[in-house]
Structures are given as structure tokens and as C-alpha cells.
Design an enzyme around this catalytic site. Structure first.
Site, short mmCIF file in Angstrom:
data_model
loop_
_atom_site.label_atom_id
_atom_site.label_comp_id
_atom_site.label_asym_id
_atom_site.label_seq_id
_atom_site.Cartn_x
_atom_site.Cartn_y
_atom_site.Cartn_z
N GLU A 151 0.83 -1.21 0.00
CA GLU A 151 0.00 0.00 0.00
C GLU A 151 0.86 1.26 0.00
OE1 GLU A 151 -2.95 -0.34 -0.79
OE2 GLU A 151 -3.09 -2.48 -0.40
N HIS A 191 1.69 2.12 -3.52
CA HIS A 191 0.61 2.90 -4.13
C HIS A 191 0.69 4.36 -3.67
CE1 HIS A 191 -1.66 -0.14 -6.20
NE2 HIS A 191 -1.96 -0.83 -5.11
N HIS A 232 3.20 6.38 -5.44
CA HIS A 232 2.72 6.71 -6.78
C HIS A 232 1.87 7.98 -6.72
CE1 HIS A 232 1.16 4.68 -10.76
NE2 HIS A 232 1.87 5.77 -10.99
#
Length: 675
Positions: free
Chosen positions: A468, A471, A474
């Protein structure tokens, strides 16, 4: 209501959670929809000739207050919901769907977008602007702009019903999760269960004024029980309870919702001129079409199945030898897998957990991000939270400038859905010369602290946190102009690359030394444990791959062709044929709680986990070749993948980072499936 309609007078313009009253949501949604509608009307009715700036760019920056409100409300509806919020969600979702359709089916607006798109070759556009123009044009064409007026009405009806049915599906799964508890009063029944899991269960029982121990379907409660408890009948009871969520012919049953969601998706795709929902979805994915996805899945299945069958035979023989079990059942899998892993590698999750104190693991992720990408994390206490469990951080670059706001929310509770996810309360974009920085959150359901111990993570929870966090990186490192192309706004089968590649650092001695310290002694995790972790990385990987492929195959079975489903359980069983190892459990059904594809955004996209594994294995092989903290490779990954969002085709971004297309052999080698 006022607090949700003005610019937030808060640190870094963060969401003022404590000031929001639940009754403010619905009127604010209505007001913000009206405001966004006025912004769309201004674009549509502009007397000037359509240009990229006054049409495409203006469209992307429209409705920002509505988007911000939606992100706050629906994020909380997943992480901190209540009956009142769920009722509001049911009421406002049709309003949002109708507004979205009003845009997608606005003929005059589409004419302006098409006019700009028709002159694309004559315009001087950056790659990002070119992508945005294509995306806006396709967004209209793929959402009904070319339909007749009669068909546009049908599309609106489908979308409204689909939005409400998906919400109901998710609410049913949450209700079934919350409604079950296993109450144990005899400690003898808990033989084999680690002390910290017992303590957590006792604490839960005490909170309900009950004697003994309470176990739930929340993962931190469920997993230790089915992994360690010797009592096979109790493991069976809990496993069956988990497997029959929303499959009990009660008020929370999802069988008809599954059928209706599938039916509506196909009906919508057919209306838009596509053979199936999968054909519609995959047109905007790296994989392109269902045939390519199915070839990918079945090619991997062919390679993984012999290994999986061999591993299952090994596990079956081990259970027979250890306990005289003739036939392994699903409630035996985690239990005997853990026992076999301990035998083969002398590796016990309970022995490892003291080295994975949550705070240390999170700090390790921060240190690794600093080493790779030059950012630091500073916990701050002047940013509002929606729950006391939440932590807030300023993310800074090497010059001390704000990169992002980061929220973490790690423990299960009643109003929080199961699983782990990354989300955003505010996107990154550049407007009027200002680079607006994102507000990013990761939400998990980890083992909580007890009265005597801090939160100590299983190794699986460690990799989940890093996943996570990938992510989140990102989102946090995004550096694009347009909000709709920023951060994780990428092709769905590309979005898992940053998350899955980050998991690789969990297996590296050099990285583990940064955070895997015993919570009591401070001792760095012993080298022989690190070696065992690496050795066991591909333990039963054939079975794990087969399981993951089965989910992707089930997803495609539902969505790759239009059909009428008479019986959800029978349909699922037929789809799983060829991937099953354990006997079927008649009273269980995965589809009724498969939230990824029926509530989330993974319909026709579950294959993307394996697809992204190919990318991440190939990407990390590059890091291993150059050094896992190599600044040059990290900079290439940041500049060509993390910061670019969806501004260019993902394969082009990947090749710019890697210098070549991904090679599936890297994944097969890592998984031990390459002969």
C-alpha cells in the site's frame, strides 16, 4: 454546510474532519453538483471557438469542489462509516451518476471536444496534453455520446441502478462481517493459538462484557485462528462463516446483486457497441482485449498447475503423517502450511513478529523511500483526523519543501471495511503556476496493540504495508499538470507495479536491517531468519499462483461474454474447474463477497495483479542488478513511472525506465516455477 463549501482554513488545506457534521453532506453534494453543472454550462456555452484551453483543459479542472467532497465522503464511507452515512451514500450516488451522465451525454459539449480532437494533428501539444485530449474524447465516445436519445435514456437508467446495486453489495458484505462472532469460553479450544492473538480476543470479549474470547471475520482475528488453532472443528466453523458471507438467503444475501451487476454491465457494454463488459474495459488497458488476458492467465496456469499439484500432494502427505488427516479441507490449508513451513525452514511467524513492530516497519518504509527517492516523513499533530487511530505526516523533499500529506490508518474497527487500500483526499495538479500537492492515505486492518504488547505484524502484514505504501508513493510523487492524469490515474493493469515492486524490499537483508528490530531488545533480526525469509519466499508459490489465477479466471468468466446466470454458486464452481485443489464447500460462495470485482474497480481487471507481478519482477531484477538502493535506477523509476501518472502509454513509460519490455521469466524465476 459552510465548512464543506469553502476553501478549508486548515494546515495545507487538509480536510477539516472534526468540523464536518454528517447532516452537511447531502445539501453540500447538491450545492456542489449545481456549481459543477454551472462550470460545465460555461464551457458548453462559450461563444469562442473550441480550443484545447477553453474546452479540454477547462473540463479537466471543472467540478473540483465536488471531487474533493466526494473523495472525503466516500473514503470515510469505507474507513469510518455508520448507518447514516450509508443511507446518504445510497441517496447521493444516483445524483452523482446522473450528473456524470449529464456530462457524458451532453451533445453540445461533445461537439466542442470533438472539434478540438478533429484538429489534433494541427495543434502543438505536449505528450500529456495529447493524452488528455484523447482521454476526454474517448470518455465521451465510450460513455454514450454517440448514442441515440432513446439509448441515452436507457444508459442513464443502467448507470443509476448499477451505482446503487454496487453500494448495496458492499454494505451487505460489511454487515455480514460485523454480524458474526465466534465466542469461545474454554481455553482448551484455543490450543496452538499464540498468546498475543489470545490477548486480542480476550480484550474484544471484555469490550462486549463477555467472558472468554471473541473471534471475528476481520482478518487480524480470523487469520491467526485458522492458522494456529489445533481444534479442527472450530477452524472449520470460522472458515465456513467467512466463506458464506452474503450467501445465506437472508437480508444481506448478494446472489441477486451479483446477477444484476453482471447483467447491467453487459447490457451497458452492448448498448455502447461492445461484445461484452470485458471488451469495453480492456480497450483502455495494457492487455487490450479478453483474448489476450485469457491467454495470459491460462499460459501461467499451465506453468503453475504442475507445481501447485505437487505442493498440494506434499501438504496432504504432511497432514496425513502429522495428524492422520486423509483429505485436506480449506480450513486445513493455512494450518498445515504453517506447520510445514516451520518444519522445512524453522520459520514461525510468531517468532518473527517481535521483529516487526508496526511503528518500526512504517519507519523502515519511510527510510527506504528516503534512500530511493530523496523524501522524508515528519509526523505532525496539527492536521485534523477522522479517527484517533489515524497518524498524519508531512512528506518533504531534500530542500524541505512539501511533497505531500500522508495519512495512515492501520487497525480494524466496526465502521471500517476489511482489506487494505490506498486512497487520496486531494490529488496533485498544477494550476495558475502552483503545484498543488496531494493528500494521500493508506488504510489497513492490521493486528492491533494489546494491553501488554504493541502492534506486532505478521510478515504478510509487513508486505501488505509496503504494498500500500508503494501505491501511496505513486500518489505522493505525482508531478503532472492535470488532475485526471495524476498519481494512480493510470491503466488498471499498470497501477499495481509501484505497489508490488515495493514488496521486494521486505526480502532484502540490507533493507530489513533498517527496520526489523526486536521490539524489546532492539536486536536486529538475525541473519539466519533473513535467509529463511528469502528461502521461504517461494514456499507453496505454485498453490498461491493457482489461487490468484482462479480469481482472475472467475472475473473473466463473469465479464468476458454476455450471458444469463441462473445460479451464482454453480457458475462459480464451473469457472473454478481446472484450478481447484481443495474440495468444494457447498455452503460457501466467493462471488457474494468478491468486493474487488463487484464493488471496487477490478471487474475484468483482477488479472492485473499477476500482470503487474511480471512488471514488478522484471523491474526489481533491474534494481538487483544495479543495487537495491541504486540512485540512478531509483531516479529512472521515479521520473518515468511514479511521477508521470497516466500522462503517456504505460508500456512506453516502462520501456523508458527499463530500456526494454518486461520479461515473464523474471517472475517465473522468482516464483520458482522456471524449470
Amino acid at each position: 454546510m459552510k465548512i464543506l463549501t469553502q476553501s478549508f482554513q486548515t494546515t495545507h488545506n487538509t480536510a477539516p474532519f472534526s468540523q464536518i457534521k454528517i447532516n452537511d453532506y447531502q445539501p453540500t453534494f447538491e450545492a456542489n453538483i449545481a456549481q459543477a453543472r454551472a462550470e460545465i454550462d460555461a464551457i458548453t456555452n462559450n461563444s469562442e471557438a473550441p480550443t484545447f484551453e477553453n474546452t479540454i483543459e477547462a473540463l479537466d479542472f471543472s467540478g473540483q469542489e465536488l471531487d474533493r467532497l466526494s473523495s472525503i465522503f466516500f473514503n470515510l464511507n469505507s474507513a469510518e462509516t455508520c448507518d447514516e452515512m450509508q443511507k446518504i451514500a445510497q441517496d447521493v450516488s444516483p445524483l452523482l451518476t446522473a450528473f456524470g451522465n449529464d456530462i457524458a451525454l451532453n451533445e453540445d459539449l461533445f461537439k466542442r471536444v470533438k472539434a478540438v480532437h478533429d484538429q489534433k494533428e494541427k495543434l502543438t501539444l505536449t505528450p500529456e496534453q495529447s493524452t488528455l485530449l484523447d482521454k476526454k474524447f474517448k470518455g465521451f465516445a465510450r460513455n454514450g455520446a454517440l448514442l441515440s436519445e432513446a439509448d441515452k435514456i436507457i444508459l442513464r437508467e443502467i448507470d443509476t441502478e448499477l451505482a446503487k446495486t454496487k453500494l448495496t453489495y458492499g454494505e451487505n458484505v460489511l454487515a455480514e462481517t460485523n454480524n458474526y462472532q465466534l465466542h469461545i469460553t474454554s481455553e482448551e479450544d484455543l490450543k496452538g493459538l499464540p498468546e498475543d492473538a489470545k490477548e486480542m480476543a480476550r480484550s474484544l470479549a471484555q469490550s462486549k462484557n463477555l467472558e472468554g474470547w471473541i473471534f471475528t471475520l476481520d482478518f487480524p482475528s480470523y487469520l491467526p485462528f485458522v492458522t494456529y488453532v489445533d481444534n479442527r472443528e472450530l477452524r472449520k466453523e470460522l472458515a465456513i462463516a467467512a466463506g458464506k458471507k452474503s450467501f445465506q438467503n437472508n437480508e444481506f444475501d448478494n446472489q441477486n446483486n451479483v446477477k444484476r451487476i453482471v447483467e447491467l454491465r453487459h447490457k451497458r457494454a452492448n448498448l455502447l457497441g461492445y461484445e461484452s463488459h470485458s471488451h469495453f474495459v480492456l480497450e483502455e488497458r495494457m492487455a487490450q482485449n479478453p483474448a489476450k488476458v485469457q491467454t495470459f492467465l491460462y499460459d501461467l496456469l499451465e506453468k503453475a498447475k504442475p507445481a501447485a499439484q505437487k505442493e498440494f500432494a506434499q501438504l496432504t502427505a504432511f497432514a496425513k503423517e502429522l495428524d492422520g488427516i486423509d483429505h485436506l479441507e480449506k480450513w486445513d490449508g493455512s494450518y498445515y502450511s504453517e506447520k510445514l513451513k516451520q518444519k522445512l525452514y524453522s520459520l514461525d511467524d510468531e517468532v518473527l513478529k517481535p521483529y516487526f513492530k508496526l511503528e518500526n516497519v512504517l519507519n523502515g518504509a519511510f527510510i527506504i523511500a528516503e534512500k530511493l527517492f530523496g523524501i522524508s516523513f515528519k509526523e505532525v499533530y496539527n492536521i485534523d483526523k477522522y479517527h484517533n487511530d489515524v497518524q498524519t505526516f508531512e512528506v518533504l523533499d531534500f530542500e524541505g519543501k512539501l511533497v505531500a500529506i500522508f495519512y495512515s490508518d492501520f487497525f480494524p474497527r466496526k465502521g471500517k471495511r476489511n482489506g487494505a487500500w490506498m486512497t487520496s483526499f486531494k490529488p496533485q495538479y498544477i494550476k495558475d503556476g502552483v503545484n498543488e500537492r496531494p493528500h494521500v492515505s493508506i488504510v489497513c486492518n492490521f493486528t492491533p496493540p494489546t494491553a501488554t504488547k504493541p502492534s506486532l505484524l505478521t510478515f504478510n502484514e509487513v508486505t501488505t504495508l509496503f504494498h500500500e505504501f508503494g501505491h501511496a508513493l505513486h500518489g505522493m510523487l505525482a508531478n503532472t499538470t492535470y488532475p485526471s492524469l495524476s498519481g494512480t490515474s493510470v491503466y488498471w493493469d499498470f497501477v499495481e507495479l509501484p505497489s508490488q515492486v515495493m514488496e521486494n524490499w521486505c526480502y532484502q537483508p540490507e533493507a530489513l536491517a533498517l527496520f526489523a528490530h526486536h521490539y524489546e531488545t532492539g536486536e536486529i533480526i538475525p541473519q539466519h531468519f533473513v535467509e529463511k525469509i528469502k528461502e521461504s519466499a517461494s514456499f507453496l508459490e505454485g498453490m498461491a499462483t493457482l489461487r490468484q489465477l482462479s480469481f482472475g479466471i472467475l472475473d473473466m468468466a463473469y465479464h468476458a461474454k454476455s450471458q444469463t446466470i441462473a445460479d451464482v454458486k454453480a457458475f462459480e464452481k464451473a469457472a473454478f474447474e481446472g484450478t481447484t485443489l481443495y474440495p468444494d464447500v457447498e455452503e460457501n460462495c466467493m462471488s457474494t463477497a468478491f468486493s474487488h470485482i463487484f464493488q471496487g474497480g477490478y471487474s475484468s481487471g483482477y488479472y492485473s495483479y499477476k500482470w503487474a507481478e511480471v512488471l514488478d519482477a522484471d523491474a526489481f531484477a533491474y534494481f538487483e542488478e544495479k543495487g537495491i538502493f541504486n540512485q540512478e535506477v531509483a531516479a529512472q523509476f521515479k521520473d518515468n513511472v511514479l511521477s508521470k501518472g497516466g500522462t503517456e502509454l504505460p508500456m512506453e513509460l516502462y520501456k523508458r525506465f527499463r530500456g526494454q519490455e518486461p520479461n515473464v521469466d523474471a517472475l517465473l524465476k522468482r516464483a520458482g516455477l522456471l524449470s
